[in-house]
Design a protein around this motif. Sequence first.
Motif, PDB file in Angstrom:
ATOM      1  N   LYS A  42      12.627  29.254  -3.775  1.00  0.00           N
ATOM      2  CA  LYS A  42      11.210  28.964  -3.547  1.00  0.00           C
ATOM      3  C   LYS A  42      10.826  29.254  -2.096  1.00  0.00           C
ATOM      4  CE  LYS A  42      10.221  27.757  -7.710  1.00  0.00           C
ATOM      5  NZ  LYS A  42      11.455  28.217  -8.375  1.00  0.00           N
ATOM      6  N   LYS A  45      10.374  32.999  -1.743  1.00  0.00           N
ATOM      7  CA  LYS A  45       9.142  33.483  -2.372  1.00  0.00           C
ATOM      8  C   LYS A  45       7.912  33.073  -1.576  1.00  0.00           C
ATOM      9  CE  LYS A  45       9.984  32.043  -6.729  1.00  0.00           C
ATOM     10  NZ  LYS A  45       9.741  31.977  -8.199  1.00  0.00           N
ATOM     11  N   ASN A  70       9.341  22.655  -8.906  1.00  0.00           N
ATOM     12  CA  ASN A  70      10.003  22.899  -7.616  1.00  0.00           C
ATOM     13  C   ASN A  70       9.090  23.679  -6.671  1.00  0.00           C
ATOM     14  OD1 ASN A  70      12.439  21.726  -8.476  1.00  0.00           O
ATOM     15  ND2 ASN A  70      13.161  23.666  -9.353  1.00  0.00           N
ATOM     16  N   PRO A 173      19.342  32.846 -12.186  1.00  0.00           N
ATOM     17  CA  PRO A 173      18.557  32.186 -13.237  1.00  0.00           C
ATOM     18  C   PRO A 173      17.130  32.737 -13.234  1.00  0.00           C
ATOM     19  CG  PRO A 173      18.943  30.665 -11.411  1.00  0.00           C
ATOM     20  CD  PRO A 173      19.601  31.951 -11.038  1.00  0.00           C
ATOM     21  N   VAL A 174      16.528  32.862 -14.407  1.00  0.00           N
ATOM     22  CA  VAL A 174      15.228  33.523 -14.512  1.00  0.00           C
ATOM     23  C   VAL A 174      14.171  32.589 -15.100  1.00  0.00           C
ATOM     24  CG1 VAL A 174      13.972  35.421 -15.600  1.00  0.00           C
ATOM     25  CG2 VAL A 174      16.305  35.794 -14.772  1.00  0.00           C
ATOM     26  N   GLY A 175      13.103  32.369 -14.316  1.00  0.00           N
ATOM     27  CA  GLY A 175      11.935  31.650 -14.820  1.00  0.00           C
ATOM     28  C   GLY A 175      10.838  32.679 -15.047  1.00  0.00           C
ATOM     29  N   THR A 176      10.063  32.947 -13.990  1.00  0.00           N
ATOM     30  CA  THR A 176       9.051  34.009 -14.079  1.00  0.00           C
ATOM     31  C   THR A 176       9.677  35.392 -13.946  1.00  0.00           C
ATOM     32  OG1 THR A 176       8.678  34.002 -11.699  1.00  0.00           O
ATOM     33  CG2 THR A 176       7.309  32.524 -13.026  1.00  0.00           C
ATOM     34  N   GLY A 177      10.877  35.465 -13.358  1.00  0.00           N
ATOM     35  CA  GLY A 177      11.517  36.755 -13.108  1.00  0.00           C
ATOM     36  C   GLY A 177      11.208  37.321 -11.727  1.00  0.00           C
ATOM     37  N   THR A 179      12.151  36.178  -8.704  1.00  0.00           N
ATOM     38  CA  THR A 179      13.353  36.197  -7.875  1.00  0.00           C
ATOM     39  C   THR A 179      14.305  37.297  -8.347  1.00  0.00           C
ATOM     40  OG1 THR A 179      13.115  33.816  -7.618  1.00  0.00           O
ATOM     41  CG2 THR A 179      15.246  34.767  -7.009  1.00  0.00           C
ATOM     42  N   ASP A 254      21.312  22.016 -11.012  1.00  0.00           N
ATOM     43  CA  ASP A 254      20.110  21.417 -11.617  1.00  0.00           C
ATOM     44  C   ASP A 254      20.056  21.789 -13.093  1.00  0.00           C
ATOM     45  OD1 ASP A 254      19.153  24.213 -11.236  1.00  0.00           O
ATOM     46  OD2 ASP A 254      17.313  23.339 -12.025  1.00  0.00           O
ATOM     47  N   TYR A 257      17.640  25.162 -14.247  1.00  0.00           N
ATOM     48  CA  TYR A 257      17.938  26.560 -13.931  1.00  0.00           C
ATOM     49  C   TYR A 257      19.431  26.856 -13.748  1.00  0.00           C
ATOM     50  CZ  TYR A 257      12.926  27.060 -12.968  1.00  0.00           C
ATOM     51  OH  TYR A 257      11.564  27.096 -13.074  1.00  0.00           O
ATOM     52  N   GLY A 286      18.924  26.354  -6.022  1.00  0.00           N
ATOM     53  CA  GLY A 286      18.451  25.027  -5.599  1.00  0.00           C
ATOM     54  C   GLY A 286      17.826  24.253  -6.745  1.00  0.00           C
ATOM     55  N   GLY A 287      16.675  23.654  -6.486  1.00  0.00           N
ATOM     56  CA  GLY A 287      15.949  22.948  -7.542  1.00  0.00           C
ATOM     57  C   GLY A 287      16.498  21.578  -7.872  1.00  0.00           C
TER      58      GLY A 287
HETATM   59  C1  LIG Z   1      11.742  28.531  -9.821  1.00  0.00           C
HETATM   60  C2  LIG Z   1      13.197  28.534  -9.911  1.00  0.00           C
HETATM   61  C3  LIG Z   1      13.911  29.609 -10.488  1.00  0.00           C
HETATM   62  C4  LIG Z   1      13.230  30.767 -11.159  1.00  0.00           C
HETATM   63  O1  LIG Z   1      12.637  31.650 -10.273  1.00  0.00           O
HETATM   64  P1  LIG Z   1      11.670  32.788 -10.788  1.00  0.00           P
HETATM   65  O2  LIG Z   1      11.416  33.588  -9.599  1.00  0.00           O
HETATM   66  O3  LIG Z   1      10.424  32.118 -11.304  1.00  0.00           O
HETATM   67  O4  LIG Z   1      12.327  33.519 -11.894  1.00  0.00           O
HETATM   68  C5  LIG Z   1      15.292  29.557 -10.479  1.00  0.00           C
HETATM   69  N1  LIG Z   1      15.947  28.502  -9.960  1.00  0.00           N
HETATM   70  C6  LIG Z   1      15.310  27.457  -9.419  1.00  0.00           C
HETATM   71  C7  LIG Z   1      16.112  26.335  -8.906  1.00  0.00           C
HETATM   72  C8  LIG Z   1      13.923  27.431  -9.374  1.00  0.00           C
HETATM   73  O5  LIG Z   1      13.296  26.363  -8.841  1.00  0.00           O
END
Ligand SMILES: *Cc1c(COP(=O)(O)O)cnc(C)c1O
Length: 302
Positions: A42, A45, A70, A173-177, A179, A254, A257, A286-287
């Motif tokens: 985070k 970004k 996060n 790990p992928v949320g929005t992608g 990172t 965490d 993720y 992190g997170g």
């Molecule tokens: C937000 C987050 C991600 C995902 O990141 P994206 O850029 O949204 O894919 C991965 N790990 C942690 C700990 C996050 O907080």
Amino acid sequence: MAIDLQEKITVSYLEEEILFQKNIRLGLLRLDRIHPVVSGNKWFKLKENIRIAIRTGKRHLLTFGGSHSNHLIATAATARAYGLGSTGLIRGFHARENLSPTLKDCLDEGMELIYLSREEYKQKQNVEFLARYQQQFPESYIIPEGGNNDSGRIGAAAIAQFISDSASIVAVPVGTGTTFSGIRNGLAPHVTVSGFPVMKGGTYLQEEINKILHPPAVNWLLNSDYHFGGFARYTPELIDFINRFYARHSIKLDFVYTAKMMYGLYDLIQKDKMLAGSHIIAIHTGGLQGNRSIRHLLEFEI
Ligand SMILES: *Cc1c(COP(=O)(O)O)cnc(C)c1O
């Protein structure tokens, strides 16, 4: 607030029978060590976004998130550290006496919270919706949910500089992608970037990432089978994995993720899907603040 990158980011190599047997080197890049709440990806970004906000004379950050986000708490704390104000547009209504630890922390960092209905929140990317908020907060720089924009990707690309040249696989790990794409852009083409989506719908992400990456086809894949039921969902097996991982390595994961990525990595290694001789760097993004919502299940302090 000290966010001293170079000093705190280290790699923890894991020692374990299975890794020895399969001849795999596995290290965790410890972005979780950057700061207690502005942890991991985070911060990367956000930093390019904040640079632009300041350069364009904006005094305020406005962003989006759910009640355990996060990104939200990282934005609140970073804004404060840079002397900027912040507003969070929150998904759903939350009574003051019943706030999540994350939202409480956001308030403590001086973030103003505005609650949106789930319907309203869905418009978070709508141009007119955003224009209305820009008008209401003329001094503000708007950052999309999760820091998911070009600046977020540029910031995330800088994570690549902490990865050893000898790494053959980088796990993220992928949320929005955001990172994932940033790191792919920042690394040499021969390194495989292996993503672990934490929600259902890996196919959608596959297409999104294809649109963003330049060139699109270089050496990346998503392992979509490790979502454990969806975003922020978990099973007893995942919780058990987190507790055992901590017992073995004294490293906290965490549940949203990094645990899903590490579980997936071990599963792939076990099933011989990773070449012998691989040098894998997994990004600990992190997170850990998010673990507060499952504190009662964890066998360590958070
Ligand atoms: C937000 C987050 C991600 C995902 O990141 P994206 O850029 O949204 O894919 C991965 N790990 C942690 C700990 C996050 O907080």
